[in-house]
Design a protein around this motif. Structure first.
Motif, PDB file in Angstrom:
ATOM      1  N   MET A   1      85.178  58.469  34.933  1.00 54.21           N
ATOM      2  CA  MET A   1      84.705  58.831  33.618  1.00 54.21           C
ATOM      3  C   MET A   1      85.777  58.559  32.564  1.00 54.21           C
ATOM      4  SD  MET A   1      81.672  59.692  33.262  1.00 54.21           S
ATOM      5  CE  MET A   1      81.125  60.732  31.988  1.00 54.21           C
ATOM      6  N   CYS A   2      87.009  58.828  32.897  1.00 47.26           N
ATOM      7  CA  CYS A   2      88.107  58.612  31.941  1.00 47.26           C
ATOM      8  C   CYS A   2      88.233  57.137  31.589  1.00 47.26           C
ATOM      9  CB  CYS A   2      89.419  59.137  32.500  1.00 47.26           C
ATOM     10  SG  CYS A   2      89.482  60.925  32.612  1.00 47.26           S
ATOM     11  N   GLN A   3      88.030  56.260  32.573  1.00 48.84           N
ATOM     12  CA  GLN A   3      88.118  54.824  32.312  1.00 48.84           C
ATOM     13  C   GLN A   3      87.004  54.381  31.355  1.00 48.84           C
ATOM     14  OE1 GLN A   3      87.969  53.282  36.320  1.00 48.84           O
ATOM     15  NE2 GLN A   3      90.147  52.760  36.252  1.00 48.84           N
ATOM     16  N   VAL A   4      85.815  54.916  31.550  1.00 49.61           N
ATOM     17  CA  VAL A   4      84.688  54.572  30.687  1.00 49.61           C
ATOM     18  C   VAL A   4      84.971  55.021  29.261  1.00 49.61           C
ATOM     19  CG1 VAL A   4      82.264  55.059  30.197  1.00 49.61           C
ATOM     20  CG2 VAL A   4      82.994  54.604  32.544  1.00 49.61           C
ATOM     21  N   THR A  39      80.990  41.496  27.219  1.00 47.04           N
ATOM     22  CA  THR A  39      81.716  41.658  28.484  1.00 47.04           C
ATOM     23  C   THR A  39      82.123  43.111  28.711  1.00 47.04           C
ATOM     24  OG1 THR A  39      83.787  41.053  27.389  1.00 47.04           O
ATOM     25  CG2 THR A  39      82.584  39.298  28.504  1.00 47.04           C
ATOM     26  N   VAL A  40      82.410  43.832  27.644  1.00 43.09           N
ATOM     27  CA  VAL A  40      82.766  45.247  27.779  1.00 43.09           C
ATOM     28  C   VAL A  40      81.542  46.032  28.239  1.00 43.09           C
ATOM     29  CG1 VAL A  40      83.571  47.308  26.569  1.00 43.09           C
ATOM     30  CG2 VAL A  40      84.583  45.089  26.054  1.00 43.09           C
ATOM     31  N   GLY A  41      80.387  45.720  27.670  1.00 44.27           N
ATOM     32  CA  GLY A  41      79.145  46.379  28.083  1.00 44.27           C
ATOM     33  C   GLY A  41      78.831  46.132  29.550  1.00 44.27           C
ATOM     34  N   GLU A  42      79.077  44.928  30.013  1.00 49.18           N
ATOM     35  CA  GLU A  42      78.852  44.602  31.425  1.00 49.18           C
ATOM     36  C   GLU A  42      79.777  45.416  32.327  1.00 49.18           C
ATOM     37  OE1 GLU A  42      79.318  40.384  31.589  1.00 49.18           O
ATOM     38  OE2 GLU A  42      77.397  40.002  30.624  1.00 49.18           O
ATOM     39  N   ARG A  43      81.032  45.548  31.927  1.00 48.99           N
ATOM     40  CA  ARG A  43      81.981  46.351  32.714  1.00 48.99           C
ATOM     41  C   ARG A  43      81.568  47.810  32.736  1.00 48.99           C
ATOM     42  NH1 ARG A  43      87.793  45.311  32.934  1.00 48.99           N
ATOM     43  NH2 ARG A  43      87.484  46.903  34.499  1.00 48.99           N
ATOM     44  N   LEU A  44      81.098  48.319  31.586  1.00 51.58           N
ATOM     45  CA  LEU A  44      80.645  49.711  31.528  1.00 51.58           C
ATOM     46  C   LEU A  44      79.449  49.927  32.449  1.00 51.58           C
ATOM     47  CD1 LEU A  44      80.978  50.385  27.705  1.00 51.58           C
ATOM     48  CD2 LEU A  44      82.401  51.338  29.524  1.00 51.58           C
ATOM     49  N   GLN A  45      78.571  48.957  32.526  1.00 53.22           N
ATOM     50  CA  GLN A  45      77.431  49.056  33.442  1.00 53.22           C
ATOM     51  C   GLN A  45      77.887  49.099  34.885  1.00 53.22           C
ATOM     52  OE1 GLN A  45      74.299  46.215  32.857  1.00 53.22           O
ATOM     53  NE2 GLN A  45      74.100  46.717  30.693  1.00 53.22           N
ATOM     54  N   PHE A  47      80.722  50.332  35.986  1.00 57.26           N
ATOM     55  CA  PHE A  47      81.224  51.685  36.204  1.00 57.26           C
ATOM     56  C   PHE A  47      80.066  52.657  36.399  1.00 57.26           C
ATOM     57  CE2 PHE A  47      85.251  50.403  33.876  1.00 57.26           C
ATOM     58  CZ  PHE A  47      86.057  50.508  34.995  1.00 57.26           C
ATOM     59  N   GLY A  48      79.015  52.494  35.606  1.00 55.76           N
ATOM     60  CA  GLY A  48      77.847  53.372  35.703  1.00 55.76           C
ATOM     61  C   GLY A  48      77.170  53.270  37.055  1.00 55.76           C
ATOM     62  N   LYS A  49      77.067  52.069  37.584  1.00 59.46           N
ATOM     63  CA  LYS A  49      76.440  51.873  38.893  1.00 59.46           C
ATOM     64  C   LYS A  49      77.250  52.565  39.990  1.00 59.46           C
ATOM     65  CE  LYS A  49      74.166  47.571  37.759  1.00 59.46           C
ATOM     66  NZ  LYS A  49      74.154  46.109  37.948  1.00 59.46           N
ATOM     67  N   ARG A  50      78.565  52.570  39.840  1.00 54.38           N
ATOM     68  CA  ARG A  50      79.410  53.226  40.838  1.00 54.38           C
ATOM     69  C   ARG A  50      79.262  54.750  40.781  1.00 54.38           C
ATOM     70  NH1 ARG A  50      84.926  50.211  39.590  1.00 54.38           N
ATOM     71  NH2 ARG A  50      84.101  48.115  39.592  1.00 54.38           N
TER      72      ARG A  50
END
Length: 52
Positions: A1-4, A39-45, A47-50
């Motif tokens: 969560m902190c990374q997001v 690309t940031v949105g893709e990375r956030l997704q 993290f969300g999947k994990r």
């Protein structure tokens, strides 16, 4: 969560491109861009999947 949260503060808060797209095409268009093309949105997704 902190990374997001850190990524959102660093890259998303005050994003010029998001503000421009929101002004020109509306909130939905800006949000769609962030989810599908940014690309940031893709990375956030990722993290969300994990998290689920």
């Amino acid at each position: 969560m902190c990374q997001v949260e850190s990524m959102m503060k660093q890259y998303c808060d005050g994003c010029f491109l998001h503000q421009y797209l929101k002004k020109e095409g509306g909130r939905r268009a800006a949000h769609r861009f962030c989810i599908t093309q940014c690309t940031v949105g893709e990375r956030l997704q990722e993290f969300g999947k994990r998290l689920t």
